[in-house]
Motif scaffolding. Structure first.
Motif, mmCIF file in Angstrom:
data_model
loop_
_atom_site.group_PDB
_atom_site.id
_atom_site.type_symbol
_atom_site.label_atom_id
_atom_site.label_comp_id
_atom_site.label_asym_id
_atom_site.label_seq_id
_atom_site.Cartn_x
_atom_site.Cartn_y
_atom_site.Cartn_z
ATOM 1 N N UNK B 156 6.065 8.042 5.453
ATOM 2 C CA UNK B 156 5.187 9.014 6.104
ATOM 3 C C UNK B 156 4.901 8.491 7.505
ATOM 4 N N UNK B 157 4.428 9.396 8.369
ATOM 5 C CA UNK B 157 4.260 9.031 9.779
ATOM 6 C C UNK B 157 2.887 9.429 10.273
ATOM 7 N N UNK B 158 2.209 8.518 10.937
ATOM 8 C CA UNK B 158 0.872 8.773 11.480
ATOM 9 C C UNK B 158 0.757 8.139 12.855
ATOM 10 N N UNK B 159 0.270 8.900 13.822
ATOM 11 C CA UNK B 159 0.156 8.395 15.179
ATOM 12 C C UNK B 159 -1.096 7.551 15.366
ATOM 13 N N UNK B 160 -1.268 6.548 14.521
ATOM 14 C CA UNK B 160 -2.414 5.657 14.667
ATOM 15 C C UNK B 160 -2.220 4.819 15.922
ATOM 16 N N UNK B 161 -3.326 4.339 16.461
ATOM 17 C CA UNK B 161 -3.218 3.407 17.552
ATOM 18 C C UNK B 161 -3.264 1.999 16.961
ATOM 19 N N UNK B 169 0.825 0.501 10.609
ATOM 20 C CA UNK B 169 2.049 0.971 11.248
ATOM 21 C C UNK B 169 2.039 2.489 11.360
ATOM 22 N N UNK B 170 2.833 2.988 12.295
ATOM 23 C CA UNK B 170 2.943 4.434 12.474
ATOM 24 C C UNK B 170 3.953 5.036 11.514
ATOM 25 N N UNK B 171 4.831 4.193 10.998
ATOM 26 C CA UNK B 171 5.739 4.616 9.931
ATOM 27 C C UNK B 171 5.517 3.669 8.773
ATOM 28 N N UNK B 172 5.219 4.193 7.620
ATOM 29 C CA UNK B 172 5.120 3.321 6.457
ATOM 30 C C UNK B 172 5.513 4.095 5.212
ATOM 31 N N UNK B 173 5.709 3.344 4.133
ATOM 32 C CA UNK B 173 6.227 3.924 2.908
ATOM 33 C C UNK B 173 5.075 4.125 1.930
ATOM 34 N N UNK B 174 5.035 5.275 1.278
ATOM 35 C CA UNK B 174 4.029 5.515 0.257
ATOM 36 C C UNK B 174 4.709 5.660 -1.096
ATOM 37 N N UNK B 175 4.007 5.244 -2.146
ATOM 38 C CA UNK B 175 4.457 5.466 -3.523
ATOM 39 C C UNK B 175 3.392 6.293 -4.206
ATOM 40 N N UNK B 176 3.641 7.567 -4.392
ATOM 41 C CA UNK B 176 2.648 8.443 -5.003
ATOM 42 C C UNK B 176 2.963 8.705 -6.470
#
Lengths: 460, 460
Positions: B156-161, B169-176
Motif C-alpha cells: 500500500x502507498x501513503x504520502x507520509x512525511x 515508509x511511503x510504500x509498505x506491505x500489509x497482511x490483512x
C-alpha cells in the motif's frame, strides 16, 4: 501458434492474462453489508449513488481482481516458477512500485507513452514501473553491484489499450530471472533457456518452442539488405509484428509508412521467413550477403556456441533460430528469445483446469462440529487445541448451528475431517472423528485426538 | 513500550519498517556494467550525467529496495503469517494496486491527503490504494459477496512525511485478515485476536500485549464526559496520539486547539489512563457516568463476552482493555485492537538477527566443480542431470575456472556439497562428492550420484 510475449522468463505473465477472465464491470444498486468495516466503507460509497444513479463499483479499466480460485492457480504457477529460480541459485530482490520519472525516460522507445505517471503532488516526479529490468539496473548502479543472479516477482503497469491489444491487462505480474555480470559467452544464456524449458514443461501447457535470434544478426541482416541505419529501429518494430499480422501487412508498413524500397523489403522478407536449428546457423554462415557483415558473423558465432551448450542440456530440439524475432525494447544488444505454445491457449487453459480436481480455495483439514446446543465453549476450547498443534481448523461462528449445516459446510468446502463433540462425548472423555468423504466415525480419546489427526493427515 | 500501528492483522507491516534500513541515497559518478540489459539501460542513464553533474540514482523518497538478505527475512515472516491465516481457513484475494479515485474518497478522514493520485493521462481518474480494506469492501460489493474470510498480502502507498512520522515508509506491505459477514457476536473477533497472538508469538519478537477497546465505549465515554457530538471525531484523533505524545500535550491540544473545556478534558484523562483485564470491564459497568450510556453498555457487554472466549483460547492474559485506544480511521464501529511490544524494537531486531546463523540468500545445495581445463562440457552435462533431478545446483560461468576459486565460492555462499569431475573421474566413471564444511571427499559411481546427494540432503 499463439505467441507468448517473453522477456527473459516472462512467459507466465502472458499465460495469466489468458487464464483469467477479462475485467468485469458490475453495477450495484443495493448492497447489504454486515461486517463492521465493509458496512462503514460502503455507506459512504452508497451515499452519492442516490444523486448519480449511474455510479459504478468496478476495478479500473484494464485491471482485475484475482478471486480465491484464481489465486490458487496463480500460487501454484508462482511456486513452480520460483522453485525453478531457486534451483538455479538465484537471489530474490524487491523494488518499489514507482521510480523517479527520469529513471524510466528513454528506456522503452515507442512504448514510453504507455508509462503511468503519478500526479505532481509536490516533491519528486514519479512513474509506476513499466518492467522489472530497469529497476534491477538501477539497483545494480545504486549499490555498485557488478555481478548478480537475481529473480524478481512483481506487478508492472502499462497503459495499453485493452481493446486494441487483445487480452493484455494494464496491471500484470512479471517473473524476471537475470544474470548480470561479465562471463564467458553463452553459458548464462544457455542456463536462461534451460530455465525457460523447465518452467514451460513444469506448467504442463503442452508443446512449446523457444525462438532465438541475436540483435547483431538482425542489425547485420538489415544492413546487408540495404536498410539505412537511421531506419533500423523503425523496421525492427515492424518485423516484431510478424507474429500478430501477416508478412504482407508488415511489408506494406515497411514500404508505405516507413519509406523502404520494395526490393529492400523483399530481401528482408526472404530472411525473416527462415527458421530452423543449428543447421540454419551454419547455412547463414555461408550466406553470400550475411557472411560479409562483421556484426552478423559475431552473432552467428555466439548462436553456434549456444546450440552446443543447449545440446549438452538436452534441450536443443526445443529451440528454433528464427530471423524474424526482433523484440521491441531498446535495451537488447545480444541474444534474444521468446517462447511460443504449439497449441491454442484454449487447449492449454483446459488442460490446466481439468488436470486437477475441483479447486479448493482453503486448506482447512479439520472442522469442529457439535450436534448440541450450548456447546460453543467446548468447540472453542477444542479448536484452540487444534490450532496450537498446527492443524488447520474451522468452525461456524454461531452459538447453536445445526449439525447438518456443519457437515454440509465440510462437504461443500472439501474439508476432509470433522471432529464432533457432544454431551455424551464430553462425559466419556472422547471425541468423534469423522471422515467427511466416507462418513465413517470413530470415537477417540481426547488426549489422543491431535496425534490421530496428524497420523490421518500424513497418510492422505 | 513501542507502539505497533495495527489494523486487524497488520502488526508486521510496522515490524518491517523497523527491521529494515531507511531509504538510501547513493550518488554514482562512474558505473561499469557488463550484462547486456544493464549496460544498455545505464548508458542512457549516464548520458545526462555529464551535463548535470548532480544527477542521483536513488529510489523515490520514503521507499526502499529489499536486498536479498532482507528478502530472506521478509519471506520467513510472510511464510509464518500466511501459514497462520491458512490455519484459520482463510481464502486469498488480490486486487489492483490502484482504484478509481472516487472509490477512496471520504474513507480515510484526515488521512485522505496522504493518498497518491495518478496523473490524468486521459480516461479514468485513479489513485494508489491506501490500505487493503477499502479494496476488499469494493470486491465484496462488486461481486455481491456477503460472507467471506479472506487474507490479502500486498503493498500500500501513503504520502507520509518520513521526517515527521519517524520510521514510516511511503510504500509498505500489509497482511490483512478479515472476516466479513453477519455472525453471532464476538466469535470472529476472538479468532482475530487469537491470530494476532499466534503471529506475534511466532515472530519471536519478545513479550507483547494487545490493547482492545470498542468505538461504542469510546463514544459513550466522550458523551458522558461532556464532549459535544460534533467534536467526537477531532477528540478521538487527539486521544489516538497518546502513544506518541504525553497526556499533557494531548490535553493541551484538546483544550487549546480543539476548544474543549479544561474540566471536560480532565474527565477524559481519568478514563483514558485506565487499562486492565476483564475486571476493568466489570468496573466500568459499575461506573456512575458510563453506566448511564446505552452505547457504552453495549460495548462493555461485548467486551465481557469477548474476554470469555479469549479465556477459552488461553490468551486472556495477553489482552488489555485500554480506554485510550482510539484508532484513527473512520470505518471502525465496534471492537478495535492494536498490539504493542513490551521491549524496544532494537532488542526485538537483535533477537531476530542472532536467532539464526549467517543468512544465506540462495538455497543452492550442490556446486559443480572441476580441477581441470576444458571441462565445461562435462560440467554442463552434470549440472543438467542435477537440475533435472530437482537438485539446486550452480557452477561458475567460466570456461576454465580455478579449483580454489570454485571451492571458495562454495564456502562463501554456504553451499553444503560440491561434486568434482576431472580426467581421472571421467575415466573411472565416478564423481568426487565433497562436503564443503568438513572437506571430506568420497568417490561415487556416476549412476549413483543423484541418489547419494538426495540421501545426504535429506539427512542434513
Amino acid at each position: 501458434m499463439p505467441p507468448l510475449g517473453l522477456l527473459h522468463m516472462r512467459a507466465w505473465a502472458s499465460l495469466f492474462s489468458r487464464l483469467l477472465r477479462p475485467p468485469g464491470v458490475v453495477c450495484i444498486r443495493e448492497v447489504h453489508f454486515h461486517s463492521q468495516v465493509s458496512e462503514a466503507v460502503l455507506t459512504s460509497q452508497l451515499k452519492p449513488q442516490h444523486e448519480k444513479s449511474n455510479f459504478i463499483i468496478k476495478t479500473p479499466k484494464g485491471t482485475r481482481d484475482l478471486s480465491p480460485q484464481q489465486m490458487v492457480v496463480r500460487e501454484k504457477i508462482l511456486d513452480m516458477v520460483i522453485g525453478c529460480f531457486k534451483r538455479h541459485g538465484a537471489k530474490r530482490l524487491d523494488t518499489p512500485a514507482f521510480e523517479l520519472k527520469e529513471m524510466l525516460t528513454e528506456k522503452y522507445g515507442e512504448d514510453s507513452g504507455l508509462i503511468y505517471d503519478l500526479k505532481d503532488q509536490g516533491g519528486e516526479l514519479l512513474s509506476l514501473r513499466y518492467d522489472l529490468t530497469v529497476p534491477f539496473a538501477r539497483y545494480l548502479a545504486m549499490n555498485k553491484v557488478k555481478k548478480m543472479k537475481r529473480y524478481h516477482v512483481g506487478k508492472v503497469w502499462r497503459r495499453e489499450s485493452p481493446t486494441i491489444v487483445q487480452g493484455r491487462y494494464r496491471e500484470f505480474c512479471q517473473c524476471d530471472f537475470d544474470i548480470a555480470g561479465q562471463f564467458d559467452p553463452m553459458i548464462p544464456d544457455a542456463e536462461c533457456l534451460k530455465i525457460m524449458c523447465e518452467i514451460l514443461s513444469g506448467l504442463q501447457l503442452g508443446d512449446f518452442l523457444i525462438k532465438v535470434n541475436d540483435r547483431r544478426i538482425l542489425d547485420g541482416m538489415l544492413a546487408v539488405c540495404g536498410v539505412p541505419e537511421s531506419k533500423f529501429h523503425a523496421i525492427c518494430s515492424s518485423i516484431d509484428k510478424l507474429d500478430k499480422i501477416s508478412w504482407n501487412d508488415v511489408r506494406h508498413e515497411m514500404v508505405a509508412k516507413k519509406g523502404l524500397a520494395p526490393e529492400v523489403a523483399d530481401r528482408i522478407g526472404d530472411y525473416i521467413q527462415c527458421h530452423g536449428g543449428v543447421s540454419l546457423v551454419e547455412e547463414m554462415f555461408q550466406d553470400s550477403r550475411l557472411s560479409q557483415n562483421k556484426q552478423a558473423i559475431e552473432g552467428l558465432g555466439d548462436l553456434k556456441l549456444l546450440f552446443e551448450y543447449l545440446t549438452l542440456f538436452g534441450i536443443a530440439e526445443k529451440i528454433s533460430f528464427d530471423l524474424s524475432l526482433a523484440r521491441g525494447l531498446d535495451y537488447y544488444t545480444g541474444v534474444i528469445y521468446e517462447a511460443v505454445l504449439l497449441q491454442t491457449p484454449a487447449q492449454a487453459e483446459e488442460s490446466l483446469n481439468t488436470s486437477g480436481q475441483k479447486i479448493r480455495t482453503t486448506e482447512t483439514q479439520v472442522f469442529v462440529a457439535t450436534p448440541q446446543k450450548n456447546f460453543l465453549h467446548e468447540r472453542l476450547k477444542l479448536i484452540s487445541e487444534l490450532w496450537d498443534a498446527g492443524i488447520k481448523a474451522e468452525l461456524l461462528y454461531k452459538n447453536n448451528p445445526k449439525l447438518l449445516t456443519q457437515l454440509h459446510y465440510c462437504e461443500h468446502t472439501g474439508i476432509p475431517l470433522a471432529v464432533i463433540i457432544g454431551e455424551q462425548e464430553l462425559k466419556e472423555g472422547v471425541i468423534k472423528l469423522r471422515s467427511v468423504a466416507s462418513r465413517e466415525e470413530v470415537a477417540i480419546k481426547r488426549e489422543n485426538l491431535v496425534a490421530e489427526i496428524q497420523k490421518r493427515l500424513s497418510e492422505s
